[in-house]
Motif scaffolding. Structure first.
Motif, PDB file in Angstrom:
ATOM      1  N   GLY A   1       0.799  -1.220   0.000  1.00 12.97           N
ATOM      2  CA  GLY A   1       0.000   0.000   0.000  1.00 12.97           C
ATOM      3  C   GLY A   1       0.829   1.266   0.000  1.00 12.97           C
ATOM      4  O   GLY A   1       0.395   2.300  -0.534  1.00 12.97           O
ATOM      5  N   MET A   2       2.032   1.212   0.585  1.00 10.66           N
ATOM      6  CA  MET A   2       2.859   2.410   0.697  1.00 10.66           C
ATOM      7  C   MET A   2       3.819   2.611  -0.469  1.00 10.66           C
ATOM      8  O   MET A   2       4.232   3.735  -0.738  1.00 10.66           O
ATOM      9  CB  MET A   2       3.683   2.342   1.995  1.00 10.66           C
ATOM     10  CG  MET A   2       2.888   2.440   3.269  1.00 10.66           C
ATOM     11  SD  MET A   2       3.928   2.140   4.724  1.00 10.66           S
ATOM     12  CE  MET A   2       5.236   3.353   4.489  1.00 10.66           C
ATOM     13  N   SER A   3       4.182   1.540  -1.155  1.00  8.47           N
ATOM     14  CA  SER A   3       5.288   1.619  -2.106  1.00  8.47           C
ATOM     15  C   SER A   3       4.971   2.493  -3.310  1.00  8.47           C
ATOM     16  O   SER A   3       5.871   3.126  -3.871  1.00  8.47           O
ATOM     17  CB  SER A   3       5.689   0.213  -2.574  1.00  8.47           C
ATOM     18  OG  SER A   3       4.578  -0.454  -3.131  1.00  8.47           O
ATOM     19  N   GLY A   4       3.710   2.528  -3.725  1.00  9.14           N
ATOM     20  CA  GLY A   4       3.358   3.389  -4.851  1.00  9.14           C
ATOM     21  C   GLY A   4       3.656   4.844  -4.548  1.00  9.14           C
ATOM     22  O   GLY A   4       4.232   5.575  -5.370  1.00  9.14           O
ATOM     23  N   LEU A   5       3.293   5.274  -3.334  1.00 13.33           N
ATOM     24  CA  LEU A   5       3.575   6.647  -2.920  1.00 13.33           C
ATOM     25  C   LEU A   5       5.072   6.894  -2.840  1.00 13.33           C
ATOM     26  O   LEU A   5       5.594   7.882  -3.369  1.00 13.33           O
ATOM     27  CB  LEU A   5       2.928   6.924  -1.558  1.00 13.33           C
ATOM     28  CG  LEU A   5       3.372   8.215  -0.872  1.00 13.33           C
ATOM     29  CD1 LEU A   5       2.815   9.422  -1.609  1.00 13.33           C
ATOM     30  CD2 LEU A   5       2.942   8.231   0.588  1.00 13.33           C
ATOM     31  N   VAL A   6       5.791   5.988  -2.176  1.00 16.63           N
ATOM     32  CA  VAL A   6       7.235   6.169  -1.993  1.00 16.63           C
ATOM     33  C   VAL A   6       7.950   6.247  -3.339  1.00 16.63           C
ATOM     34  O   VAL A   6       8.847   7.073  -3.545  1.00 16.63           O
ATOM     35  CB  VAL A   6       7.806   5.012  -1.144  1.00 16.63           C
ATOM     36  CG1 VAL A   6       9.327   5.069  -1.100  1.00 16.63           C
ATOM     37  CG2 VAL A   6       7.225   5.061   0.265  1.00 16.63           C
TER      38      VAL A   6
ATOM     39  N   GLY B   1      -5.797   4.367  -3.532  1.00 21.34           N
ATOM     40  CA  GLY B   1      -5.669   2.914  -3.522  1.00 21.34           C
ATOM     41  C   GLY B   1      -4.851   2.429  -2.344  1.00 21.34           C
ATOM     42  O   GLY B   1      -5.198   1.442  -1.680  1.00 21.34           O
ATOM     43  N   GLY B   2      -3.741   3.126  -2.054  1.00 23.88           N
ATOM     44  CA  GLY B   2      -2.932   2.763  -0.904  1.00 23.88           C
ATOM     45  C   GLY B   2      -3.682   2.918   0.404  1.00 23.88           C
ATOM     46  O   GLY B   2      -3.547   2.087   1.316  1.00 23.88           O
ATOM     47  N   ALA B   3      -4.489   3.964   0.509  1.00 26.05           N
ATOM     48  CA  ALA B   3      -5.284   4.172   1.726  1.00 26.05           C
ATOM     49  C   ALA B   3      -6.260   3.025   1.944  1.00 26.05           C
ATOM     50  O   ALA B   3      -6.423   2.533   3.068  1.00 26.05           O
ATOM     51  CB  ALA B   3      -6.039   5.502   1.630  1.00 26.05           C
ATOM     52  N   VAL B   4      -6.907   2.575   0.873  1.00 25.02           N
ATOM     53  CA  VAL B   4      -7.851   1.453   0.988  1.00 25.02           C
ATOM     54  C   VAL B   4      -7.130   0.186   1.449  1.00 25.02           C
ATOM     55  O   VAL B   4      -7.599  -0.537   2.339  1.00 25.02           O
ATOM     56  CB  VAL B   4      -8.563   1.213  -0.365  1.00 25.02           C
ATOM     57  CG1 VAL B   4      -9.365  -0.082  -0.334  1.00 25.02           C
ATOM     58  CG2 VAL B   4      -9.480   2.389  -0.705  1.00 25.02           C
ATOM     59  N   VAL B   5      -5.952  -0.081   0.849  1.00 26.94           N
ATOM     60  CA  VAL B   5      -5.180  -1.270   1.222  1.00 26.94           C
ATOM     61  C   VAL B   5      -4.768  -1.205   2.689  1.00 26.94           C
ATOM     62  O   VAL B   5      -4.886  -2.188   3.444  1.00 26.94           O
ATOM     63  CB  VAL B   5      -3.939  -1.410   0.319  1.00 26.94           C
ATOM     64  CG1 VAL B   5      -3.027  -2.525   0.842  1.00 26.94           C
ATOM     65  CG2 VAL B   5      -4.353  -1.709  -1.115  1.00 26.94           C
ATOM     66  N   LEU B   6      -4.269  -0.048   3.145  1.00 29.61           N
ATOM     67  CA  LEU B   6      -3.790   0.077   4.522  1.00 29.61           C
ATOM     68  C   LEU B   6      -4.932  -0.041   5.526  1.00 29.61           C
ATOM     69  O   LEU B   6      -4.792  -0.700   6.573  1.00 29.61           O
ATOM     70  CB  LEU B   6      -3.071   1.406   4.697  1.00 29.61           C
ATOM     71  CG  LEU B   6      -1.541   1.412   4.567  1.00 29.61           C
ATOM     72  CD1 LEU B   6      -0.904   0.576   5.672  1.00 29.61           C
ATOM     73  CD2 LEU B   6      -1.093   0.895   3.216  1.00 29.61           C
ATOM     74  N   LEU B   7      -6.077   0.561   5.239  1.00 31.02           N
ATOM     75  CA  LEU B   7      -7.198   0.469   6.174  1.00 31.02           C
ATOM     76  C   LEU B   7      -7.737  -0.960   6.234  1.00 31.02           C
ATOM     77  O   LEU B   7      -8.101  -1.447   7.318  1.00 31.02           O
ATOM     78  CB  LEU B   7      -8.296   1.453   5.763  1.00 31.02           C
ATOM     79  CG  LEU B   7      -7.916   2.943   5.916  1.00 31.02           C
ATOM     80  CD1 LEU B   7      -8.999   3.841   5.330  1.00 31.02           C
ATOM     81  CD2 LEU B   7      -7.680   3.299   7.382  1.00 31.02           C
ATOM     82  N   ALA B   8      -7.761  -1.638   5.085  1.00 33.90           N
ATOM     83  CA  ALA B   8      -8.191  -3.042   5.082  1.00 33.90           C
ATOM     84  C   ALA B   8      -7.196  -3.916   5.841  1.00 33.90           C
ATOM     85  O   ALA B   8      -7.587  -4.839   6.580  1.00 33.90           O
ATOM     86  CB  ALA B   8      -8.344  -3.532   3.645  1.00 33.90           C
TER      87      ALA B   8
ATOM     88  N   SER C   1       0.995   1.265 -11.799  1.00 34.59           N
ATOM     89  CA  SER C   1       0.280   1.208 -13.077  1.00 34.59           C
ATOM     90  C   SER C   1      -0.864   2.218 -13.115  1.00 34.59           C
ATOM     91  O   SER C   1      -1.231   2.702 -14.194  1.00 34.59           O
ATOM     92  CB  SER C   1      -0.252  -0.208 -13.312  1.00 34.59           C
ATOM     93  OG  SER C   1      -1.217  -0.547 -12.337  1.00 34.59           O
ATOM     94  N   ILE C   2      -1.421   2.547 -11.952  1.00 35.14           N
ATOM     95  CA  ILE C   2      -2.471   3.573 -11.910  1.00 35.14           C
ATOM     96  C   ILE C   2      -1.881   4.926 -12.298  1.00 35.14           C
ATOM     97  O   ILE C   2      -2.427   5.639 -13.151  1.00 35.14           O
ATOM     98  CB  ILE C   2      -3.082   3.651 -10.494  1.00 35.14           C
ATOM     99  CG1 ILE C   2      -3.800   2.346 -10.162  1.00 35.14           C
ATOM    100  CG2 ILE C   2      -4.033   4.843 -10.382  1.00 35.14           C
ATOM    101  CD1 ILE C   2      -4.336   2.291  -8.740  1.00 35.14           C
ATOM    102  N   VAL C   3      -0.754   5.283 -11.680  1.00 29.91           N
ATOM    103  CA  VAL C   3      -0.113   6.557 -12.009  1.00 29.91           C
ATOM    104  C   VAL C   3       0.277   6.600 -13.475  1.00 29.91           C
ATOM    105  O   VAL C   3       0.007   7.578 -14.186  1.00 29.91           O
ATOM    106  CB  VAL C   3       1.135   6.772 -11.116  1.00 29.91           C
ATOM    107  CG1 VAL C   3       1.818   8.085 -11.466  1.00 29.91           C
ATOM    108  CG2 VAL C   3       0.749   6.754  -9.649  1.00 29.91           C
ATOM    109  N   THR C   4       0.917   5.522 -13.946  1.00 28.02           N
ATOM    110  CA  THR C   4       1.379   5.481 -15.334  1.00 28.02           C
ATOM    111  C   THR C   4       0.214   5.538 -16.313  1.00 28.02           C
ATOM    112  O   THR C   4       0.259   6.257 -17.323  1.00 28.02           O
ATOM    113  CB  THR C   4       2.200   4.203 -15.577  1.00 28.02           C
ATOM    114  OG1 THR C   4       3.273   4.150 -14.635  1.00 28.02           O
ATOM    115  CG2 THR C   4       2.754   4.176 -16.986  1.00 28.02           C
TER     116      THR C   4
END
Length: 507
Positions: free
Chosen positions: A288-293, A482-489, A423-426
């Motif tokens: 969940g965090m790696s996309g942001l990082v 997307g990362g927020a959803v993954v982390l909260l889940a 892939s979302i960003v790209t």
């Protein structure tokens, strides 16, 4: 009466003299691996200009290090359990330093790819050995929690030091200098480690099964490569074949471990709810965090126009938060509960990522800095406690293999996160609408658009960059969501999976 006091006396006797000095040696190795994982991103433009690699070669320069580490962590962790964790750490550190010189002075793309792969082999020996040695150095559970906290805090600090140190070196020296900084650190590690680190190994290790090693390597590299390629180029027959080969390799590895009298990795570890819950939490958190990082550095430099050194400093709050949280995480988990601290930390990261969905091109630093601080605090609490759970839930003899499983979860989570959220960003970025005359390569990445703008008329270049940056930020907003959803889940899952789990307490 006397017998009830024996455990306390034993705990006092087992407090090894010099253990904190030995810990300082271990965290040097962690610091170096963390720095090396982040510093290459800043150096890539300079390497591209000097070595002129093709697009495919550039991808391999960036990815082969993590591919090899992911494939060899379990094997090297098990090897350390067999031949000695101190031995494999010191040998790996020496090789890491020597191969760093080869990286620094690589003169062709092919040599650079080989050097990065060899550095991955050496790096795979370091992380599992450091955590396993902590398990054997610190027998008092509270001291071990603090030691694990320092270990995790150092890893977090290294992730921040990498961009800062790399940015400084690249502004004053040539790109090879980001690899040569490994040498003095490794020299100190080896010289001090020889005198301070105790040797430890599994007394009944069994053979180091080479078939299992090959299956693990093929499986992890195949899966990680396929995930990254699908994110970059979509589903193709070669990518599908690599993914299937990797899945077959992992299946063969698991099947072989279940049938061997003394396996390379005891799969029964996953029957322990605390162990499997902690590993799963780590994997999903990193995902969940790696996309942001991965994209934050680009945002700071290419959208907000910060210099590399300034961009590295801007990411510092995350490391500060992780360091502080890591040092108090064990105490917090004992006062409240393991699941409360892990779930609370993950929920905090999820909320911070949700805040980052409001990012814009001109977002002020106070918002970004505060969100990064919360991300660091939440991750510091979670990762430190899950590492402690993983170590304390297995026998000391299997500490290397268990640590390797934990590190493999990080690597696989990072690959999946960059692939899925990246892939979302790209995908969003590539669809930006530029003015007439926008070259096709500008749609490949924001960096390519910035490079292409230097060859366009000023008015056209400005319009193209505005459209490209807006599209990039939109993609980053979606990836943060997307990362927020993954982390909260994951926070909710950890609450149930870690129910009743407690850290050991010295009575």
């Amino acid at each position: 009466m006397t017998s009830t006091l024996q455990p306390a006396r034993a705990a006092e006797v087992e407090k090894r003299p010099g253990r904190w000095l030995a810990l300082s040696v271990l965290v040097l190795a962690v610091l170096l691996v963390a720095v090396d994982a982040t510093v290459l991103g800043l150096a890539t433009p300079y390497i591209s200009e000097d070595l002129a690699p093709s697009g495919t070669q550039l991808l391999w320069i960036g990815d082969v290090y993590s591919f090899v580490i992911a494939g060899l962590l379990v094997s090297m962790g098990s090897l350390g359990d067999r031949i000695g964790r101190k031995r494999i750490l010191l040998v790996g550190a020496t090789v890491f330093g020597a191969i760093s010189v080869l990286n620094a002075y690589a003169s062709t793309p092919e040599l650079m790819i080989l050097a990065r792969a060899l550095l991955g082999v050496a790096g795979a020996t370091l992380m599992p050995a450091t955590l396993a040695l902590i398990r054997n150095l610190f027998h008092d559970p509270r001291e071990r929690s603090l030691a694990v906290g320092i270990w995790g805090a150092t890893a977090s600090a290294g992730m921040a030091v990498g961009p800062i140190a790399g940015g400084f070196l690249l502004e004053h020296f040539w790109w090879g200098s980001v690899f040569l900084i490994n040498l003095p650190v490794m020299a100190v590690l080896v010289l001090v480690g020889i005198r301070t680190l105790p040797e430890s190994r599994n007394p009944n290790p069994g053979p180091w099964d080479l078939i299992s090693v090959v299956l693990s390597l093929v499986g992890m590299i195949g899966v990680v490569y396929a995930v990254k390629e699908v994110a970059t180029h979509g589903v193709t027959w070669p990518t599908l074949a690599a993914g299937l080969l990797g899945a077959a390799g992992l299946y063969g590895f698991v099947h072989r471990q279940l049938t061997m009298p003394i396996p390379l990795l005891d799969m029964r570890l996953f029957r322990r709810r605390g162990f499997s819950g902690a590993v799963l939490a780590d994997l999903l958190t990193v995902l969940g965090m790696s996309g942001l990082v991965f994209f934050l550095s680009q945002y700071l430099q290419l959208v907000q126009g910060r210099r590399p050194f300034e961009a590295g400093l801007a990411e510092l709050p995350a490391a500060v938060g992780a360091v502080v949280a890591g040092l108090v995480a064990g105490r917090a988990a004992r006062r409240f509960s393991v699941r409360a601290v892990v779930s609370g930390g993950l929920a905090a990261v999820g909320v911070a990522l949700a805040v980052l969905t409001t990012l814009g091109e001109s977002t002020g630093y106070p918002v970004l800095g505060a969100a990064l601080l919360v991300v660091g605090v939440g991750a510091g609490f979670s990762f430190t406690v899950t590492a402690d759970v993983i170590l304390s839930s297995v026998p000391k003899d299997q500490a290397g293999a268990a640590s390797a499983v934990s590190e493999t979860a990080y690597e696989l989570g990072a690959a999946l996160g960059i692939a899925l959220l990246g892939s979302i960003v790209t995908g969003v970025y590539r669809d930006f609408t530029g003015p007439t005359g926008t070259p096709a390569q500008a749609h490949e990445s924001l960096g390519a658009a910035v490079e292409a703008s230097t060859h366009l008329p000023p008015h056209t270049a400005q319009q193209m960059l505005e459209a490209a940056r807006e599209s990039f930020v939109q993609g980053l907003q979606l990836a943060s969501a997307g990362g927020a959803v993954v982390l909260l889940a994951t926070a909710a899952a950890a609450w149930f999976l870690l129910k009743g789990q407690r850290l050991e307490s010295a009575e």
